[in-house]
Write a protein that holds these residues in place. Structure first.
Motif, PDB file in Angstrom:
ATOM      1  N   GLY A  82       0.838  -1.199   0.000  1.00 19.07           N
ATOM      2  CA  GLY A  82       0.000   0.000   0.000  1.00 19.07           C
ATOM      3  C   GLY A  82       0.874   1.251   0.000  1.00 19.07           C
ATOM      4  N   ILE A  83       0.259   2.400  -0.258  1.00 17.20           N
ATOM      5  CA  ILE A  83       0.983   3.675  -0.317  1.00 17.20           C
ATOM      6  C   ILE A  83       0.514   4.532   0.867  1.00 17.20           C
ATOM      7  CG2 ILE A  83       1.467   5.733  -1.695  1.00 17.20           C
ATOM      8  CD1 ILE A  83       0.778   4.057  -4.209  1.00 17.20           C
ATOM      9  N   PRO A  84       1.395   4.775   1.853  1.00 22.39           N
ATOM     10  CA  PRO A  84       0.970   5.473   3.073  1.00 22.39           C
ATOM     11  C   PRO A  84       0.522   6.922   2.831  1.00 22.39           C
ATOM     12  CG  PRO A  84       3.177   4.504   3.333  1.00 22.39           C
ATOM     13  CD  PRO A  84       2.794   4.361   1.891  1.00 22.39           C
ATOM     14  N   ASP A  85       1.207   7.620   1.917  1.00 27.61           N
ATOM     15  CA  ASP A  85       0.896   9.034   1.672  1.00 27.61           C
ATOM     16  C   ASP A  85       0.875   9.268   0.167  1.00 27.61           C
ATOM     17  OD1 ASP A  85       0.907  11.814   1.348  1.00 27.61           O
ATOM     18  OD2 ASP A  85       2.144  12.158   3.124  1.00 27.61           O
ATOM     19  N   ILE A  86      -0.320   9.245  -0.394  1.00 27.37           N
ATOM     20  CA  ILE A  86      -0.448   9.352  -1.857  1.00 27.37           C
ATOM     21  C   ILE A  86       0.071  10.702  -2.361  1.00 27.37           C
ATOM     22  CG2 ILE A  86      -2.087   9.403  -3.793  1.00 27.37           C
ATOM     23  CD1 ILE A  86      -3.776   7.341  -2.317  1.00 27.37           C
ATOM     24  N   GLY A  87      -0.212  11.766  -1.612  1.00 29.00           N
ATOM     25  CA  GLY A  87       0.249  13.104  -2.009  1.00 29.00           C
ATOM     26  C   GLY A  87       1.763  13.163  -2.131  1.00 29.00           C
ATOM     27  N   LEU A  88       2.439  12.556  -1.178  1.00 31.69           N
ATOM     28  CA  LEU A  88       3.900  12.508  -1.191  1.00 31.69           C
ATOM     29  C   LEU A  88       4.389  11.632  -2.347  1.00 31.69           C
ATOM     30  CD1 LEU A  88       6.438  13.379   0.414  1.00 31.69           C
ATOM     31  CD2 LEU A  88       6.158  11.296   1.788  1.00 31.69           C
ATOM     32  N   ALA A  89       3.771  10.474  -2.512  1.00 28.68           N
ATOM     33  CA  ALA A  89       4.186   9.544  -3.571  1.00 28.68           C
ATOM     34  C   ALA A  89       4.009  10.164  -4.959  1.00 28.68           C
ATOM     35  CB  ALA A  89       3.396   8.235  -3.472  1.00 28.68           C
ATOM     36  N   MET A  90       3.002  11.050  -5.101  1.00 31.67           N
ATOM     37  CA  MET A  90       2.734  11.694  -6.391  1.00 31.67           C
ATOM     38  C   MET A  90       3.736  12.794  -6.718  1.00 31.67           C
ATOM     39  SD  MET A  90       0.131  10.288  -7.918  1.00 31.67           S
ATOM     40  CE  MET A  90       0.013  11.528  -9.194  1.00 31.67           C
ATOM     41  N   GLN A  91       4.516  13.234  -5.724  1.00 31.76           N
ATOM     42  CA  GLN A  91       5.469  14.320  -5.975  1.00 31.76           C
ATOM     43  C   GLN A  91       6.618  13.850  -6.860  1.00 31.76           C
ATOM     44  OE1 GLN A  91       6.894  16.276  -2.413  1.00 31.76           O
ATOM     45  NE2 GLN A  91       4.805  16.612  -1.669  1.00 31.76           N
ATOM     46  N   ALA A  92       6.955  14.672  -7.865  1.00 31.00           N
ATOM     47  CA  ALA A  92       8.084  14.353  -8.736  1.00 31.00           C
ATOM     48  C   ALA A  92       9.349  14.252  -7.901  1.00 31.00           C
ATOM     49  CB  ALA A  92       8.238  15.427  -9.806  1.00 31.00           C
ATOM     50  N   GLY A  93      10.089  13.170  -8.068  1.00 28.57           N
ATOM     51  CA  GLY A  93      11.359  12.995  -7.367  1.00 28.57           C
ATOM     52  C   GLY A  93      11.265  12.201  -6.081  1.00 28.57           C
ATOM     53  N   TYR A  94      10.036  11.954  -5.609  1.00 29.65           N
ATOM     54  CA  TYR A  94       9.910  11.155  -4.379  1.00 29.65           C
ATOM     55  C   TYR A  94       9.988   9.669  -4.717  1.00 29.65           C
ATOM     56  CZ  TYR A  94       8.181   8.856  -0.224  1.00 29.65           C
ATOM     57  OH  TYR A  94       8.074   8.036   0.863  1.00 29.65           O
ATOM     58  N   SER A  95      10.886   8.961  -4.024  1.00 28.17           N
ATOM     59  CA  SER A  95      11.045   7.527  -4.277  1.00 28.17           C
ATOM     60  C   SER A  95      11.546   6.815  -3.034  1.00 28.17           C
ATOM     61  CB  SER A  95      12.046   7.299  -5.417  1.00 28.17           C
ATOM     62  OG  SER A  95      12.277   5.905  -5.588  1.00 28.17           O
ATOM     63  N   THR A  96      11.025   5.631  -2.806  1.00 31.05           N
ATOM     64  CA  THR A  96      11.536   4.781  -1.734  1.00 31.05           C
ATOM     65  C   THR A  96      12.306   3.589  -2.313  1.00 31.05           C
ATOM     66  OG1 THR A  96       9.518   3.451  -1.685  1.00 31.05           O
ATOM     67  CG2 THR A  96       9.597   5.366  -0.203  1.00 31.05           C
ATOM     68  N   ALA A  97      12.621   3.655  -3.607  1.00 33.31           N
ATOM     69  CA  ALA A  97      13.302   2.524  -4.256  1.00 33.31           C
ATOM     70  C   ALA A  97      14.653   2.262  -3.591  1.00 33.31           C
ATOM     71  CB  ALA A  97      13.498   2.818  -5.737  1.00 33.31           C
ATOM     72  N   PRO A  98      14.949   1.011  -3.257  1.00 33.10           N
ATOM     73  CA  PRO A  98      16.234   0.689  -2.634  1.00 33.10           C
ATOM     74  C   PRO A  98      17.388   0.801  -3.632  1.00 33.10           C
ATOM     75  CG  PRO A  98      14.964  -1.316  -3.025  1.00 33.10           C
ATOM     76  CD  PRO A  98      14.090  -0.160  -3.412  1.00 33.10           C
ATOM     77  N   ASP A  99      18.612   0.854  -3.125  1.00 29.00           N
ATOM     78  CA  ASP A  99      19.800   1.045  -3.967  1.00 29.00           C
ATOM     79  C   ASP A  99      19.918   0.007  -5.075  1.00 29.00           C
ATOM     80  OD1 ASP A  99      20.493   3.287  -2.619  1.00 29.00           O
ATOM     81  OD2 ASP A  99      22.010   2.327  -1.342  1.00 29.00           O
ATOM     82  N   ALA A 100      19.573  -1.238  -4.772  1.00 26.19           N
ATOM     83  CA  ALA A 100      19.688  -2.306  -5.776  1.00 26.19           C
ATOM     84  C   ALA A 100      18.793  -2.008  -6.981  1.00 26.19           C
ATOM     85  CB  ALA A 100      19.309  -3.650  -5.159  1.00 26.19           C
ATOM     86  N   VAL A 101      17.621  -1.430  -6.707  1.00 33.32           N
ATOM     87  CA  VAL A 101      16.677  -1.087  -7.775  1.00 33.32           C
ATOM     88  C   VAL A 101      17.159   0.162  -8.516  1.00 33.32           C
ATOM     89  CG1 VAL A 101      14.330  -0.275  -8.186  1.00 33.32           C
ATOM     90  CG2 VAL A 101      14.717  -2.223  -6.667  1.00 33.32           C
ATOM     91  N   ARG A 102      17.705   1.110  -7.764  1.00 33.26           N
ATOM     92  CA  ARG A 102      18.235   2.335  -8.389  1.00 33.26           C
ATOM     93  C   ARG A 102      19.387   2.024  -9.338  1.00 33.26           C
ATOM     94  NH1 ARG A 102      16.629   7.222  -5.615  1.00 33.26           N
ATOM     95  NH2 ARG A 102      15.294   6.602  -3.889  1.00 33.26           N
ATOM     96  N   SER A 103      20.179   1.036  -8.979  1.00 33.92           N
ATOM     97  CA  SER A 103      21.323   0.693  -9.832  1.00 33.92           C
ATOM     98  C   SER A 103      20.856   0.104 -11.163  1.00 33.92           C
ATOM     99  CB  SER A 103      22.257  -0.276  -9.114  1.00 33.92           C
ATOM    100  OG  SER A 103      21.633  -1.533  -8.978  1.00 33.92           O
ATOM    101  N   LEU A 104      19.592  -0.331 -11.243  1.00 37.07           N
ATOM    102  CA  LEU A 104      19.023  -0.816 -12.502  1.00 37.07           C
ATOM    103  C   LEU A 104      18.407   0.329 -13.309  1.00 37.07           C
ATOM    104  CD1 LEU A 104      17.256  -4.033 -11.138  1.00 37.07           C
ATOM    105  CD2 LEU A 104      19.349  -3.960 -12.499  1.00 37.07           C
ATOM    106  N   GLY A 105      18.448   1.526 -12.766  1.00 40.88           N
ATOM    107  CA  GLY A 105      17.963   2.684 -13.508  1.00 40.88           C
ATOM    108  C   GLY A 105      16.583   3.160 -13.110  1.00 40.88           C
TER     109      GLY A 105
END
Ligand SMILES: Nc1ncnc2c1ncn2[C@@H]1O[C@H](COP(=O)(O)OP(=O)(O)OP(=O)(O)O)[C@@H](O)[C@H]1O
Ligand SMILES: [Mg+2]
Length: 140
Positions: A82-105
């Motif tokens: 689930g998404i705890p704060d939709i307003g925050l999640a909708m903001q450009a640049g907000y991400s909780t993606a872990p480093d392993a996922v970020r390294s995939l682009g």
């Protein structure tokens, strides 16, 4: 509604090799049907981002695509956290993606903003611990 076509896709969790297959299949189906290039492009971008989010942030799920002469409706249902704060999640640049996922682009925090931008209508229904359902519509 006799003109409606429906397609179902199962999205497997954490399978980056297959992530994006559903949206590219819909894209080629729409092209073959002669849907306008602009609508095809909007669906392809919006659905791809939602599909990737289901793989990265949720535990996979199911996508249903309904196509009528007037619109394309995408329903993306996952069984993730689930998404705890939709307003925050909708903001450009907000991400909780872990480093392993970020390294995939992934992890620029642009998926949800682009889903909103490229769809003509978008609704997010999310329950913490149960999952998220996102409905997007692109008008033809
Ligand atoms: N289906 C989902 N289930 C749970 N959380 C989600 C889901 N989709 C998005 N989120 C949350 O919203 C945040 C923002 O999503 P968004 O798609 O905008 O960015 P991202 O996926 O982190 O990066 P990008 O899409 O640019 O690769 C995510 O980092 C995640 O915390
Ligand atoms: Mg994303």
């Amino acid at each position: 509604m006799t003109d409606m076509m429906t397609f179902h896709y199962n999205i497997s969790p954490d399978d980056f090799t297959r992530a994006g297959e559903a949206s590219s299949d819909v894209k080629s189906k729409l092209k073959k049907m002669g849907v306008t290039p602009e609508a095809v492009r909007k669906v392809a971008i919006a659905m791809y981002e939602g599909e990737i989010n289901m793989v990265i942030h949720a535990k996979g799920g199911e996508i249903t695509v309904n196509i009528t002469p007037d619109l394309i409706e995408m329903i993306l249902a996952d069984v993730g956290p689930g998404i705890p704060d939709i307003g925050l999640a909708m903001q450009a640049g907000y991400s909780t993606a872990p480093d392993a996922v970020r390294s995939l682009g992934f992890g620029a925090g642009m998926g949800l903003p682009n889903m909103k931008k490229y769809s003509d209508d978008m609704e997010i229904d999310t329950v913490i611990g149960k999952g998220t359902t996102i409905r997007m519509v692109v008008n033809i």
